[in-house]
Motif scaffolding. Sequence first.
Motif, PDB file in Angstrom:
ATOM      1  N   SER A   1       0.828  -1.201   0.000  1.00 24.43           N
ATOM      2  CA  SER A   1       0.000   0.000   0.000  1.00 24.43           C
ATOM      3  C   SER A   1       0.866   1.256   0.000  1.00 24.43           C
ATOM      4  CB  SER A   1      -0.943   0.009   1.200  1.00 24.43           C
ATOM      5  OG  SER A   1      -1.866  -1.054   1.102  1.00 24.43           O
ATOM      6  N   TYR A   2       2.038   1.178   0.624  1.00 22.51           N
ATOM      7  CA  TYR A   2       2.961   2.307   0.601  1.00 22.51           C
ATOM      8  C   TYR A   2       3.368   2.631  -0.833  1.00 22.51           C
ATOM      9  CZ  TYR A   2       7.340   4.825   0.642  1.00 22.51           C
ATOM     10  OH  TYR A   2       8.329   5.731   0.369  1.00 22.51           O
ATOM     11  N   LEU A   3       3.725   1.611  -1.592  1.00 27.00           N
ATOM     12  CA  LEU A   3       4.138   1.835  -2.983  1.00 27.00           C
ATOM     13  C   LEU A   3       3.013   2.462  -3.795  1.00 27.00           C
ATOM     14  CD1 LEU A   3       6.125  -1.443  -3.691  1.00 27.00           C
ATOM     15  CD2 LEU A   3       7.051   0.861  -3.332  1.00 27.00           C
ATOM     16  N   MET A   4       1.800   1.971  -3.583  1.00 25.87           N
ATOM     17  CA  MET A   4       0.652   2.526  -4.290  1.00 25.87           C
ATOM     18  C   MET A   4       0.425   3.977  -3.868  1.00 25.87           C
ATOM     19  SD  MET A   4      -3.230   1.088  -4.474  1.00 25.87           S
ATOM     20  CE  MET A   4      -3.976   2.103  -3.230  1.00 25.87           C
ATOM     21  N   LEU A   5       0.476   4.243  -2.583  1.00 25.16           N
ATOM     22  CA  LEU A   5       0.291   5.599  -2.070  1.00 25.16           C
ATOM     23  C   LEU A   5       1.347   6.544  -2.643  1.00 25.16           C
ATOM     24  CD1 LEU A   5      -0.978   7.697  -0.144  1.00 25.16           C
ATOM     25  CD2 LEU A   5       0.578   6.811   1.629  1.00 25.16           C
ATOM     26  N   ALA A   6       2.596   6.119  -2.634  1.00 27.61           N
ATOM     27  CA  ALA A   6       3.671   6.958  -3.155  1.00 27.61           C
ATOM     28  C   ALA A   6       3.454   7.267  -4.633  1.00 27.61           C
ATOM     29  CB  ALA A   6       5.021   6.276  -2.936  1.00 27.61           C
ATOM     30  N   HIS A   7       2.998   6.283  -5.377  1.00 26.68           N
ATOM     31  CA  HIS A   7       2.754   6.503  -6.807  1.00 26.68           C
ATOM     32  C   HIS A   7       1.589   7.474  -7.022  1.00 26.68           C
ATOM     33  CE1 HIS A   7       3.201   5.546 -11.031  1.00 26.68           C
ATOM     34  NE2 HIS A   7       1.887   5.577 -11.096  1.00 26.68           N
ATOM     35  N   VAL A   8       0.520   7.298  -6.286  1.00 20.49           N
ATOM     36  CA  VAL A   8      -0.626   8.207  -6.416  1.00 20.49           C
ATOM     37  C   VAL A   8      -0.229   9.619  -5.984  1.00 20.49           C
ATOM     38  CG1 VAL A   8      -2.940   8.730  -5.523  1.00 20.49           C
ATOM     39  CG2 VAL A   8      -2.375   6.392  -6.220  1.00 20.49           C
ATOM     40  N   ALA A   9       0.559   9.731  -4.927  1.00 22.65           N
ATOM     41  CA  ALA A   9       0.992  11.052  -4.467  1.00 22.65           C
ATOM     42  C   ALA A   9       1.828  11.753  -5.529  1.00 22.65           C
ATOM     43  CB  ALA A   9       1.787  10.922  -3.171  1.00 22.65           C
ATOM     44  N   GLU A  10       2.645  10.996  -6.225  1.00 25.05           N
ATOM     45  CA  GLU A  10       3.522  11.596  -7.233  1.00 25.05           C
ATOM     46  C   GLU A  10       2.831  11.840  -8.568  1.00 25.05           C
ATOM     47  OE1 GLU A  10       7.804  10.797  -9.446  1.00 25.05           O
ATOM     48  OE2 GLU A  10       7.303   9.697  -7.623  1.00 25.05           O
TER      49      GLU A  10
ATOM     50  N   GLY B   1      13.816  -3.528 -18.549  1.00 21.53           N
ATOM     51  CA  GLY B   1      12.456  -3.009 -18.435  1.00 21.53           C
ATOM     52  C   GLY B   1      12.193  -2.695 -16.997  1.00 21.53           C
ATOM     53  N   SER B   2      12.274  -1.428 -16.622  1.00 16.39           N
ATOM     54  CA  SER B   2      12.241  -1.039 -15.220  1.00 16.39           C
ATOM     55  C   SER B   2      10.876  -1.162 -14.565  1.00 16.39           C
ATOM     56  CB  SER B   2      12.779   0.383 -15.044  1.00 16.39           C
ATOM     57  OG  SER B   2      11.986   1.287 -15.757  1.00 16.39           O
ATOM     58  N   GLY B   3       9.795  -1.216 -15.348  1.00  9.88           N
ATOM     59  CA  GLY B   3       8.472  -1.360 -14.747  1.00  9.88           C
ATOM     60  C   GLY B   3       7.950  -0.059 -14.184  1.00  9.88           C
ATOM     61  N   VAL B   4       7.173  -0.174 -13.119  1.00  6.29           N
ATOM     62  CA  VAL B   4       6.497   0.968 -12.524  1.00  6.29           C
ATOM     63  C   VAL B   4       7.512   1.859 -11.835  1.00  6.29           C
ATOM     64  CG1 VAL B   4       4.827   1.668 -10.769  1.00  6.29           C
ATOM     65  CG2 VAL B   4       4.371  -0.307 -12.184  1.00  6.29           C
TER      66      VAL B   4
ATOM     67  N   VAL C   1      -4.130   2.267 -11.363  1.00  9.60           N
ATOM     68  CA  VAL C   1      -3.166   1.754 -10.392  1.00  9.60           C
ATOM     69  C   VAL C   1      -3.089   0.226 -10.497  1.00  9.60           C
ATOM     70  CG1 VAL C   1      -2.575   1.589  -7.939  1.00  9.60           C
ATOM     71  CG2 VAL C   1      -3.548   3.705  -8.850  1.00  9.60           C
ATOM     72  N   ALA C   2      -4.233  -0.419 -10.612  1.00 11.44           N
ATOM     73  CA  ALA C   2      -4.254  -1.880 -10.745  1.00 11.44           C
ATOM     74  C   ALA C   2      -3.460  -2.318 -11.962  1.00 11.44           C
ATOM     75  CB  ALA C   2      -5.699  -2.376 -10.830  1.00 11.44           C
ATOM     76  N   ASP C   3      -3.643  -1.630 -13.074  1.00  9.26           N
ATOM     77  CA  ASP C   3      -2.902  -1.969 -14.292  1.00  9.26           C
ATOM     78  C   ASP C   3      -1.408  -1.724 -14.119  1.00  9.26           C
ATOM     79  OD1 ASP C   3      -5.282  -2.675 -15.513  1.00  9.26           O
ATOM     80  OD2 ASP C   3      -5.477  -0.774 -16.603  1.00  9.26           O
ATOM     81  N   LEU C   4      -1.044  -0.593 -13.542  1.00 11.50           N
ATOM     82  CA  LEU C   4       0.368  -0.250 -13.356  1.00 11.50           C
ATOM     83  C   LEU C   4       1.104  -1.260 -12.492  1.00 11.50           C
ATOM     84  CD1 LEU C   4       0.112   3.597 -12.783  1.00 11.50           C
ATOM     85  CD2 LEU C   4       1.291   2.474 -14.664  1.00 11.50           C
ATOM     86  N   PHE C   5       0.445  -1.721 -11.437  1.00 11.77           N
ATOM     87  CA  PHE C   5       1.080  -2.632 -10.499  1.00 11.77           C
ATOM     88  C   PHE C   5       0.740  -4.099 -10.760  1.00 11.77           C
ATOM     89  CE2 PHE C   5       1.442   1.382  -8.327  1.00 11.77           C
ATOM     90  CZ  PHE C   5       2.663   1.300  -7.692  1.00 11.77           C
ATOM     91  N   SER C   6      -0.024  -4.360 -11.824  1.00 11.26           N
ATOM     92  CA  SER C   6      -0.431  -5.731 -12.165  1.00 11.26           C
ATOM     93  C   SER C   6      -1.087  -6.427 -10.975  1.00 11.26           C
ATOM     94  CB  SER C   6       0.768  -6.548 -12.663  1.00 11.26           C
ATOM     95  OG  SER C   6       1.309  -5.963 -13.812  1.00 11.26           O
ATOM     96  N   ILE C   7      -2.035  -5.715 -10.368  1.00 16.24           N
ATOM     97  CA  ILE C   7      -2.780  -6.231  -9.220  1.00 16.24           C
ATOM     98  C   ILE C   7      -4.256  -6.241  -9.594  1.00 16.24           C
ATOM     99  CG2 ILE C   7      -3.384  -5.809  -6.797  1.00 16.24           C
ATOM    100  CD1 ILE C   7      -0.755  -4.307  -6.513  1.00 16.24           C
ATOM    101  N   ASP C   8      -4.953  -7.287  -9.172  1.00 20.52           N
ATOM    102  CA  ASP C   8      -6.372  -7.350  -9.539  1.00 20.52           C
ATOM    103  C   ASP C   8      -7.147  -6.243  -8.836  1.00 20.52           C
ATOM    104  OD1 ASP C   8      -8.064  -8.506  -7.154  1.00 20.52           O
ATOM    105  OD2 ASP C   8      -6.277  -9.780  -7.229  1.00 20.52           O
ATOM    106  N   LYS C   9      -8.267  -5.885  -9.447  1.00 17.13           N
ATOM    107  CA  LYS C   9      -9.051  -4.743  -8.965  1.00 17.13           C
ATOM    108  C   LYS C   9      -9.596  -4.961  -7.557  1.00 17.13           C
ATOM    109  CE  LYS C   9     -10.083  -3.079 -13.537  1.00 17.13           C
ATOM    110  NZ  LYS C   9     -11.040  -2.901 -14.601  1.00 17.13           N
ATOM    111  N   GLY C  10      -9.865  -6.208  -7.184  1.00 18.88           N
ATOM    112  CA  GLY C  10     -10.335  -6.490  -5.834  1.00 18.88           C
ATOM    113  C   GLY C  10      -9.283  -6.152  -4.789  1.00 18.88           C
TER     114      GLY C  10
END
Length: 153
Positions: free
Chosen positions: A43-52, A147-150, A61-70
Amino acid sequence: MSAAPRPESLTRLEQEVGVLVRRVRRVIAERAGAVHAELQPASYLMLAHVAEHGPMRASTVADLFSIDKGAISRQVTHLIELGLIEKSRDPEDGRAWLLTATPDARERLAQVAESRRRYLADRLGGWESGDLETFTALLARYNESLGSGVETD
């Protein structure tokens, strides 16, 4: 054309990257705890990405981190409960929601980032500036090759 890397070099690279990955995981967990005692590393990684990069939709966010929507939905709910994320209607599509880091979250993230920069400056103080620049350039080249990813904080 340059010669292919020797197997010993690739083995050593894998070992050093393994050490780096373990260290990064520990740092992310420490940063998460510094932002909020109940914040999980993912959740920290997601928060940091949304903040930036926010505001943004949870589906992005789900697509960027390859995490299911649930899973994203559960993380967003938890971040809202912690007071770190706010949801607002997307002005372009009233059916969708946008995620934004709260001012408190931005402040906490900034404090954690500054603390980490001071730590790195202290630990790498003995490095020549050219060595640090070379290492940074080589690490960027390595990430680009694989390929550095997110991009995260």
